[in-house]
Design a protein around this motif. Structure first.
Motif, PDB file in Angstrom:
ATOM      1  N   LEU A 196       3.883  14.153 -11.010  1.00 35.01           N
ATOM      2  CA  LEU A 196       2.687  13.373 -11.312  1.00 35.01           C
ATOM      3  C   LEU A 196       1.397  14.043 -10.864  1.00 35.01           C
ATOM      4  O   LEU A 196       0.308  13.646 -11.301  1.00 35.01           O
ATOM      5  N   GLU A 197       1.488  15.082 -10.037  1.00 38.00           N
ATOM      6  CA  GLU A 197       0.292  15.841  -9.688  1.00 38.00           C
ATOM      7  C   GLU A 197      -0.367  16.425 -10.934  1.00 38.00           C
ATOM      8  O   GLU A 197      -1.573  16.697 -10.945  1.00 38.00           O
ATOM      9  N   ASP A 198       0.432  16.624 -11.993  1.00 40.04           N
ATOM     10  CA  ASP A 198      -0.074  17.212 -13.238  1.00 40.04           C
ATOM     11  C   ASP A 198      -0.633  16.175 -14.203  1.00 40.04           C
ATOM     12  O   ASP A 198      -1.119  16.526 -15.282  1.00 40.04           O
ATOM     13  N   LEU A 199      -0.571  14.896 -13.844  1.00 41.33           N
ATOM     14  CA  LEU A 199      -0.850  13.843 -14.818  1.00 41.33           C
ATOM     15  C   LEU A 199      -2.261  13.926 -15.403  1.00 41.33           C
ATOM     16  O   LEU A 199      -2.436  13.952 -16.622  1.00 41.33           O
ATOM     17  N   SER A 200      -3.275  13.943 -14.563  1.00 37.71           N
ATOM     18  CA  SER A 200      -4.656  13.920 -15.065  1.00 37.71           C
ATOM     19  C   SER A 200      -4.955  15.125 -15.944  1.00 37.71           C
ATOM     20  O   SER A 200      -5.575  14.995 -17.009  1.00 37.71           O
ATOM     21  N   SER A 201      -4.519  16.305 -15.518  1.00 39.67           N
ATOM     22  CA  SER A 201      -4.808  17.504 -16.306  1.00 39.67           C
ATOM     23  C   SER A 201      -4.107  17.452 -17.661  1.00 39.67           C
ATOM     24  O   SER A 201      -4.691  17.840 -18.686  1.00 39.67           O
ATOM     25  N   ARG A 202      -2.893  16.942 -17.692  1.00 42.29           N
ATOM     26  CA  ARG A 202      -2.171  16.874 -18.961  1.00 42.29           C
ATOM     27  C   ARG A 202      -2.768  15.820 -19.889  1.00 42.29           C
ATOM     28  O   ARG A 202      -2.933  16.062 -21.090  1.00 42.29           O
ATOM     29  N   SER A 230       0.826  -1.211   0.000  1.00 44.47           N
ATOM     30  CA  SER A 230       0.000   0.000   0.000  1.00 44.47           C
ATOM     31  C   SER A 230       0.857   1.256   0.000  1.00 44.47           C
ATOM     32  O   SER A 230       0.439   2.302  -0.503  1.00 44.47           O
ATOM     33  N   ARG A 231       2.053   1.166   0.538  1.00 47.85           N
ATOM     34  CA  ARG A 231       2.964   2.321   0.554  1.00 47.85           C
ATOM     35  C   ARG A 231       3.559   2.596  -0.824  1.00 47.85           C
ATOM     36  O   ARG A 231       4.185   3.637  -1.035  1.00 47.85           O
ATOM     37  N   HIS A 232       3.375   1.643  -1.750  1.00 48.70           N
ATOM     38  CA  HIS A 232       3.964   1.774  -3.079  1.00 48.70           C
ATOM     39  C   HIS A 232       2.916   2.028  -4.165  1.00 48.70           C
ATOM     40  O   HIS A 232       3.225   1.969  -5.355  1.00 48.70           O
ATOM     41  N   PHE A 233       1.682   2.326  -3.766  1.00 47.49           N
ATOM     42  CA  PHE A 233       0.668   2.707  -4.755  1.00 47.49           C
ATOM     43  C   PHE A 233       1.103   3.999  -5.455  1.00 47.49           C
ATOM     44  O   PHE A 233       1.777   4.838  -4.865  1.00 47.49           O
ATOM     45  N   CYS A 234       0.681   4.164  -6.703  1.00 44.47           N
ATOM     46  CA  CYS A 234       0.935   5.385  -7.475  1.00 44.47           C
ATOM     47  C   CYS A 234      -0.371   6.193  -7.501  1.00 44.47           C
ATOM     48  O   CYS A 234      -1.207   5.993  -8.394  1.00 44.47           O
ATOM     49  N   PRO A 235      -0.584   7.081  -6.539  1.00 47.16           N
ATOM     50  CA  PRO A 235      -1.904   7.700  -6.360  1.00 47.16           C
ATOM     51  C   PRO A 235      -2.369   8.530  -7.549  1.00 47.16           C
ATOM     52  O   PRO A 235      -3.569   8.545  -7.866  1.00 47.16           O
ATOM     53  N   PHE A 236      -1.458   9.206  -8.215  1.00 47.66           N
ATOM     54  CA  PHE A 236      -1.881  10.091  -9.293  1.00 47.66           C
ATOM     55  C   PHE A 236      -2.221   9.315 -10.568  1.00 47.66           C
ATOM     56  O   PHE A 236      -3.120   9.704 -11.319  1.00 47.66           O
ATOM     57  N   THR A 237      -1.514   8.208 -10.787  1.00 44.88           N
ATOM     58  CA  THR A 237      -1.867   7.359 -11.927  1.00 44.88           C
ATOM     59  C   THR A 237      -3.178   6.635 -11.661  1.00 44.88           C
ATOM     60  O   THR A 237      -4.010   6.481 -12.557  1.00 44.88           O
ATOM     61  N   LEU A 238      -3.384   6.207 -10.417  1.00 43.85           N
ATOM     62  CA  LEU A 238      -4.652   5.587 -10.047  1.00 43.85           C
ATOM     63  C   LEU A 238      -5.797   6.601 -10.156  1.00 43.85           C
ATOM     64  O   LEU A 238      -6.900   6.261 -10.590  1.00 43.85           O
ATOM     65  N   GLU A 239      -5.534   7.839  -9.786  1.00 49.15           N
ATOM     66  CA  GLU A 239      -6.545   8.897  -9.939  1.00 49.15           C
ATOM     67  C   GLU A 239      -6.928   9.051 -11.406  1.00 49.15           C
ATOM     68  O   GLU A 239      -8.114   9.186 -11.744  1.00 49.15           O
ATOM     69  N   LEU A 240      -5.927   9.013 -12.293  1.00 53.76           N
ATOM     70  CA  LEU A 240      -6.198   9.100 -13.730  1.00 53.76           C
ATOM     71  C   LEU A 240      -7.061   7.932 -14.192  1.00 53.76           C
ATOM     72  O   LEU A 240      -8.009   8.108 -14.970  1.00 53.76           O
ATOM     73  N   LEU A 241      -6.745   6.731 -13.724  1.00 55.02           N
ATOM     74  CA  LEU A 241      -7.524   5.555 -14.116  1.00 55.02           C
ATOM     75  C   LEU A 241      -8.987   5.703 -13.683  1.00 55.02           C
ATOM     76  O   LEU A 241      -9.908   5.447 -14.474  1.00 55.02           O
ATOM     77  N   HIS A 242      -9.201   6.136 -12.449  1.00 55.45           N
ATOM     78  CA  HIS A 242     -10.574   6.278 -11.955  1.00 55.45           C
ATOM     79  C   HIS A 242     -11.314   7.392 -12.712  1.00 55.45           C
ATOM     80  O   HIS A 242     -12.512   7.236 -13.014  1.00 55.45           O
ATOM     81  N   LYS A 243     -10.617   8.466 -13.026  1.00 59.95           N
ATOM     82  CA  LYS A 243     -11.246   9.554 -13.782  1.00 59.95           C
ATOM     83  C   LYS A 243     -11.615   9.079 -15.187  1.00 59.95           C
ATOM     84  O   LYS A 243     -12.708   9.377 -15.700  1.00 59.95           O
ATOM     85  N   ALA A 244     -10.710   8.340 -15.828  1.00 55.57           N
ATOM     86  CA  ALA A 244     -10.994   7.810 -17.159  1.00 55.57           C
ATOM     87  C   ALA A 244     -12.207   6.884 -17.131  1.00 55.57           C
ATOM     88  O   ALA A 244     -13.047   6.910 -18.041  1.00 55.57           O
ATOM     89  N   HIS A 245     -12.291   6.073 -16.079  1.00 58.78           N
ATOM     90  CA  HIS A 245     -13.445   5.179 -15.945  1.00 58.78           C
ATOM     91  C   HIS A 245     -14.733   5.986 -15.785  1.00 58.78           C
ATOM     92  O   HIS A 245     -15.766   5.662 -16.398  1.00 58.78           O
ATOM     93  N   SER A 246     -14.682   7.044 -14.991  1.00 62.16           N
ATOM     94  CA  SER A 246     -15.876   7.872 -14.784  1.00 62.16           C
ATOM     95  C   SER A 246     -16.277   8.609 -16.048  1.00 62.16           C
ATOM     96  O   SER A 246     -17.454   8.947 -16.240  1.00 62.16           O
ATOM     97  N   GLU A 247     -15.318   8.829 -16.939  1.00 67.18           N
ATOM     98  CA  GLU A 247     -15.586   9.486 -18.223  1.00 67.18           C
ATOM     99  C   GLU A 247     -15.986   8.482 -19.305  1.00 67.18           C
ATOM    100  O   GLU A 247     -16.081   8.825 -20.478  1.00 67.18           O
ATOM    101  N   LYS A 248     -16.207   7.240 -18.901  1.00 67.89           N
ATOM    102  CA  LYS A 248     -16.690   6.178 -19.792  1.00 67.89           C
ATOM    103  C   LYS A 248     -15.677   5.752 -20.848  1.00 67.89           C
ATOM    104  O   LYS A 248     -16.030   5.194 -21.888  1.00 67.89           O
ATOM    105  N   LEU A 249     -14.390   6.011 -20.591  1.00 70.32           N
ATOM    106  CA  LEU A 249     -13.356   5.477 -21.471  1.00 70.32           C
ATOM    107  C   LEU A 249     -13.116   4.009 -21.115  1.00 70.32           C
ATOM    108  O   LEU A 249     -13.291   3.605 -19.962  1.00 70.32           O
ATOM    109  N   GLN A 250     -12.701   3.215 -22.094  1.00 70.44           N
ATOM    110  CA  GLN A 250     -12.351   1.831 -21.805  1.00 70.44           C
ATOM    111  C   GLN A 250     -10.965   1.792 -21.153  1.00 70.44           C
ATOM    112  O   GLN A 250     -10.072   2.559 -21.537  1.00 70.44           O
ATOM    113  N   ILE A 251     -10.806   0.905 -20.192  1.00 72.64           N
ATOM    114  CA  ILE A 251      -9.569   0.816 -19.423  1.00 72.64           C
ATOM    115  C   ILE A 251      -8.969  -0.574 -19.600  1.00 72.64           C
ATOM    116  O   ILE A 251      -9.633  -1.586 -19.385  1.00 72.64           O
ATOM    117  N   VAL A 252      -7.695  -0.587 -19.986  1.00 72.29           N
ATOM    118  CA  VAL A 252      -6.992  -1.844 -20.238  1.00 72.29           C
ATOM    119  C   VAL A 252      -5.730  -1.890 -19.390  1.00 72.29           C
ATOM    120  O   VAL A 252      -5.047  -0.876 -19.206  1.00 72.29           O
TER     121      VAL A 252
END
Length: 243
Positions: free
Chosen positions: A228-234, A103-125
């Motif tokens: 990585l804080e900029d990841l989702s916006s970029r 749990s200490r090695h999760f990548c929070p900003f990449t996971l945030e991007l994944l969840h946002k993409a899912h909420s935007e109805k994009l397919q996730i692979v």
């Protein structure tokens, strides 16, 4: 228009590259009776990030073959590599049992991007060079199993990254064109695979891969994310521009 985001796993969604590097380093240190130190293996491991298990062991054997042969006797290279794999898997399995450590090695900003993409109805692979049991275990620990439209692992392809096979298979199974897929990777080998598949790639760098990602000159700076804080916006800025 981007319709799917394809995520690497190790080093992208969870910093297991560091944990994997540690398991290989400890295995080689033990097999050479500490003649090769853990840090020596860690120092060269960056060259092999993103490769299949077999390719990683090939590379490490090439780096430390003389020391391994010295301590493992007259075994041929195949047997020595098998010993490395078996020792390393035993060490890594113990690491994977430690949920608090993971749990200490999760990548929070990449996971945030994944969840946002899912909420935007994009397919996730998920497209990873881990084998299916490890990948399945990781998606459960990360809590993303129900967000994934498709999981592809080393078990699903003949050729591993940097060959584009896993990305081409993903887009074919999704019935999409390459320019409708966006890849999120952390390693040079993963970037090469995504680009060879004709897809746009964003690189999320970490301590293991940052230097090599910048040095390889495969991506423009706009597609390399160190902060990585900029990841989702970029990423979503890019997606909106492609719409």
């Amino acid at each position: 228009m981007i319709k799917a985001l394809i995520f690497d796993l190790d080093g992208t969604l969870i910093q297991t590259e560091v944990l994997k590097a540690t398991s290989y380093a400890q295995a080689i240190q033990q097999l050479t009776d500490h003649n090769v130190l853990e840090q020596q293996v860690m120092d060269v491991f960056g060259k092999f990030v993103g490769l299949s298990r077999e390719k990683v062991v090939d590379g490490l054997y090439g780096e430390f073959s003389s020391e391994l042969k010295l301590h493992l006797g007259s075994q041929d290279s195949v047997n020595v590599k098998e010993e490395i794999i078996n020792k390393r898997l035993s060490i890594y399995d113990e690491i994977l049992k430690d949920a608090v450590l993971l749990s200490r090695h999760f990548c929070p900003f990449t996971l945030e991007l994944l969840h946002k993409a899912h909420s935007e109805k994009l397919q996730i692979v998920l497209a990873t060079m881990s084998h299916l049991p490890q990948a399945t275990r990781m998606t459960a620990i990360l809590g993303i199993a129900d967000k994934l439209n498709l999981i592809l692992t080393r078990d699903d392809v003949i050729k591993g990254k940097p060959d584009p096979e896993i990305y081409l298979k993903a887009k074919n199974l999704l019935q999409l064109d390459s320019d409708e897929c966006l890849v999120i990777e952390d390693s040079v080998n993963g970037i090469k695979a995504g680009l060879k598949a004709g897809m746009q790639v964003f690189a999320v760098t970490n301590d293991v891969t940052r230097r090599s990602v910048h040095a390889c000159n495969l991506l423009e700076d706009a597609y390399i994310v160190d902060t990585l804080e900029d990841l989702s916006s970029r990423v979503f800025g890019f997606i909106r521009a492609k719409s």
